[in-house]
Enzyme design. Structure first.
Site, PDB file in Angstrom:
ATOM      1  N   LYS A  62       0.840  -1.196   0.000  1.00 52.01           N
ATOM      2  CA  LYS A  62       0.000   0.000   0.000  1.00 52.01           C
ATOM      3  C   LYS A  62       0.885   1.260   0.000  1.00 52.01           C
ATOM      4  O   LYS A  62       2.078   1.199   0.324  1.00 52.01           O
ATOM      5  CB  LYS A  62      -0.924  -0.028   1.221  1.00 52.01           C
ATOM      6  CG  LYS A  62      -2.031  -1.093   1.126  1.00 52.01           C
ATOM      7  CD  LYS A  62      -2.901  -1.047   2.369  1.00 52.01           C
ATOM      8  CE  LYS A  62      -4.186  -1.837   2.210  1.00 52.01           C
ATOM      9  NZ  LYS A  62      -5.068  -1.665   3.394  1.00 52.01           N
ATOM     10  N   TYR A  93     -12.230  -2.690  -3.658  1.00 50.66           N
ATOM     11  CA  TYR A  93     -12.846  -2.571  -2.330  1.00 50.66           C
ATOM     12  C   TYR A  93     -14.374  -2.555  -2.388  1.00 50.66           C
ATOM     13  O   TYR A  93     -15.019  -2.032  -1.488  1.00 50.66           O
ATOM     14  CB  TYR A  93     -12.330  -1.315  -1.634  1.00 50.66           C
ATOM     15  CG  TYR A  93     -10.925  -1.471  -1.073  1.00 50.66           C
ATOM     16  CD1 TYR A  93     -10.619  -2.505  -0.181  1.00 50.66           C
ATOM     17  CD2 TYR A  93      -9.908  -0.584  -1.420  1.00 50.66           C
ATOM     18  CE1 TYR A  93      -9.334  -2.653   0.342  1.00 50.66           C
ATOM     19  CE2 TYR A  93      -8.624  -0.718  -0.891  1.00 50.66           C
ATOM     20  CZ  TYR A  93      -8.344  -1.757  -0.004  1.00 50.66           C
ATOM     21  OH  TYR A  93      -7.077  -1.903   0.532  1.00 50.66           O
ATOM     22  N   ASN A  99      -2.280   0.405   7.012  1.00 51.58           N
ATOM     23  CA  ASN A  99      -1.752  -0.876   7.492  1.00 51.58           C
ATOM     24  C   ASN A  99      -0.794  -1.552   6.516  1.00 51.58           C
ATOM     25  O   ASN A  99      -0.665  -2.774   6.504  1.00 51.58           O
ATOM     26  CB  ASN A  99      -2.896  -1.789   7.945  1.00 51.58           C
ATOM     27  CG  ASN A  99      -3.954  -1.969   6.872  1.00 51.58           C
ATOM     28  OD1 ASN A  99      -3.729  -1.611   5.717  1.00 51.58           O
ATOM     29  ND2 ASN A  99      -5.093  -2.534   7.237  1.00 51.58           N
ATOM     30  N   HIS A 122      -1.877  -4.961   1.643  1.00 52.80           N
ATOM     31  CA  HIS A 122      -3.152  -5.655   1.453  1.00 52.80           C
ATOM     32  C   HIS A 122      -2.843  -7.121   1.250  1.00 52.80           C
ATOM     33  O   HIS A 122      -1.903  -7.466   0.540  1.00 52.80           O
ATOM     34  CB  HIS A 122      -3.891  -5.134   0.215  1.00 52.80           C
ATOM     35  CG  HIS A 122      -5.045  -6.032  -0.162  1.00 52.80           C
ATOM     36  ND1 HIS A 122      -6.265  -5.946   0.464  1.00 52.80           N
ATOM     37  CD2 HIS A 122      -5.141  -7.061  -1.032  1.00 52.80           C
ATOM     38  CE1 HIS A 122      -7.063  -6.886  -0.029  1.00 52.80           C
ATOM     39  NE2 HIS A 122      -6.402  -7.579  -0.943  1.00 52.80           N
ATOM     40  N   GLU A 134      -9.609 -11.136  -6.574  1.00 48.26           N
ATOM     41  CA  GLU A 134      -8.589 -10.077  -6.562  1.00 48.26           C
ATOM     42  C   GLU A 134      -7.429 -10.381  -7.515  1.00 48.26           C
ATOM     43  O   GLU A 134      -6.947  -9.479  -8.212  1.00 48.26           O
ATOM     44  CB  GLU A 134      -8.064  -9.884  -5.132  1.00 48.26           C
ATOM     45  CG  GLU A 134      -9.135  -9.303  -4.211  1.00 48.26           C
ATOM     46  CD  GLU A 134      -8.710  -9.248  -2.756  1.00 48.26           C
ATOM     47  OE1 GLU A 134      -7.576  -9.687  -2.437  1.00 48.26           O
ATOM     48  OE2 GLU A 134      -9.504  -8.766  -1.929  1.00 48.26           O
TER      49      GLU A 134
HETATM   50  P1  IDP Z   1      -8.124  -6.389   5.394  1.00 43.39           P
HETATM   51  O1  IDP Z   1      -7.299  -5.417   4.574  1.00 43.39           O
HETATM   52  O2  IDP Z   1      -7.391  -6.826   6.625  1.00 43.39           O
HETATM   53  O3  IDP Z   1      -8.643  -7.560   4.589  1.00 43.39           O
HETATM   54  P2  IDP Z   1     -10.786  -5.223   5.239  1.00 43.39           P
HETATM   55  O4  IDP Z   1     -11.847  -5.355   6.266  1.00 43.39           O
HETATM   56  O5  IDP Z   1     -10.936  -5.988   3.965  1.00 43.39           O
HETATM   57  O6  IDP Z   1      -9.390  -5.583   5.934  1.00 43.39           O
HETATM   58  O7  IDP Z   1     -10.636  -3.673   4.922  1.00 43.39           O
HETATM   59  C1  IDP Z   1      -9.869  -3.219   3.831  1.00 43.39           C
HETATM   60  C2  IDP Z   1      -9.053  -2.011   4.278  1.00 43.39           C
HETATM   61  O8  IDP Z   1      -9.928  -0.945   4.682  1.00 43.39           O
HETATM   62  C3  IDP Z   1      -8.179  -2.253   5.509  1.00 43.39           C
HETATM   63  O9  IDP Z   1      -6.960  -2.891   5.207  1.00 43.39           O
HETATM   64  C4  IDP Z   1      -7.980  -0.847   6.028  1.00 43.39           C
HETATM   65  O10 IDP Z   1      -6.999  -0.126   5.277  1.00 43.39           O
HETATM   66  C5  IDP Z   1      -9.354  -0.222   5.761  1.00 43.39           C
HETATM   67  N1  IDP Z   1     -10.238  -0.355   6.935  1.00 43.39           N
HETATM   68  C6  IDP Z   1     -10.880  -1.480   7.335  1.00 43.39           C
HETATM   69  N2  IDP Z   1     -11.619  -1.255   8.437  1.00 43.39           N
HETATM   70  C7  IDP Z   1     -11.436   0.058   8.740  1.00 43.39           C
HETATM   71  C8  IDP Z   1     -11.949   0.904   9.777  1.00 43.39           C
HETATM   72  O11 IDP Z   1     -12.730   0.498  10.654  1.00 43.39           O
HETATM   73  N3  IDP Z   1     -11.548   2.204   9.743  1.00 43.39           N
HETATM   74  C9  IDP Z   1     -10.696   2.698   8.810  1.00 43.39           C
HETATM   75  N4  IDP Z   1     -10.187   1.933   7.829  1.00 43.39           N
HETATM   76  C10 IDP Z   1     -10.554   0.626   7.786  1.00 43.39           C
HETATM   77 MG    MG Z   2     -10.037  -7.638   3.041  1.00 42.91          MG
END
Ligand code: IDP
Ligand code: MG
Length: 151
Positions: free
Chosen positions: A11, A51, A125, A128, A139
């Site tokens: 990312k 997304y 974070n 991905h 994906e």
């Molecule tokens: P993942 O990346 O661990 O699979 P997902 O739930 O698929 O998590 O969410 C995709 C991305 O959206 C996350 O990696 C993060 O960058 C962002 N995200 C997810 N939940 C939150 C939240 O509660 N607040 C802000 N950003 C979030």
């Molecule tokens: Mg995810």
């Protein structure tokens, strides 16, 4: 365990903070095979498709800006996309990544060590990683053509 393929993205925060090499190194140690790699200029359409499951979340618009590098001054919206293959690849890459919320990610995972939550509430974070076989198939097909992935 089944042989799986999974999508990994460095990312924009990961790229900006020079964590590309570290991430590849960790995955090297996991024994998985890298079978595809390319720099992608992430269009708005691509970001929204990637997304799509989160389109009703309050953080969605921020997430689209984030993955397109708009918070990190990333030229041309570029992101490094990789496909890893191996036994249990989806779980293994998720384990290296750590939990979605960087504050909950275990110490030593990439997200636990290097992720952060910004004051505006965006989870930055670092990487991905596909979360399950259905997501991984969707994906990998979204980011790569078949002929870009080694057999
Ligand atoms: P993942 O990346 O661990 O699979 P997902 O739930 O698929 O998590 O969410 C995709 C991305 O959206 C996350 O990696 C993060 O960058 C962002 N995200 C997810 N939940 C939150 C939240 O509660 N607040 C802000 N950003 C979030
Ligand atoms: Mg995810």
């Amino acid at each position: 365990m089944a042989i799986e393929q999974t999508l990994l993205l460095i990312k924009p925060d990961g790229a900006a903070r020079r964590l590309t090499g570290l991430t590849i190194d960790r995955l090297d140690a996991s024994g998985l095979e890298m079978v595809a790699a390319k720099m992608v200029s992430v269009s708005e359409k691509m970001a929204r498709e990637h997304y799509q499951a989160l389109s009703d979340k309050p953080f969605f618009e921020g997430l689209i800006k984030y993955i397109r590098g708009e918070f990190h001054g990333i030229k041309d919206h570029r992101v490094l996309a990789l496909v890893y293959r191996g036994e249990g690849a989806i779980r293994k890459v998720r384990d290296v990544a750590g939990a979605t919320n960087p504050e909950q990610a275990a110490p030593g995972t990439i997200r636990g060590s290097f992720g952060r939550i910004t004051t505006s509430g965006q989870f930055e974070n670092v990487i991905h990683a596909s979360s399950d076989p259905a997501d991984a198939a969707r994906e990998v097909a979204l980011w790569f053509r078949k002929d870009e992935i080694l057999p």
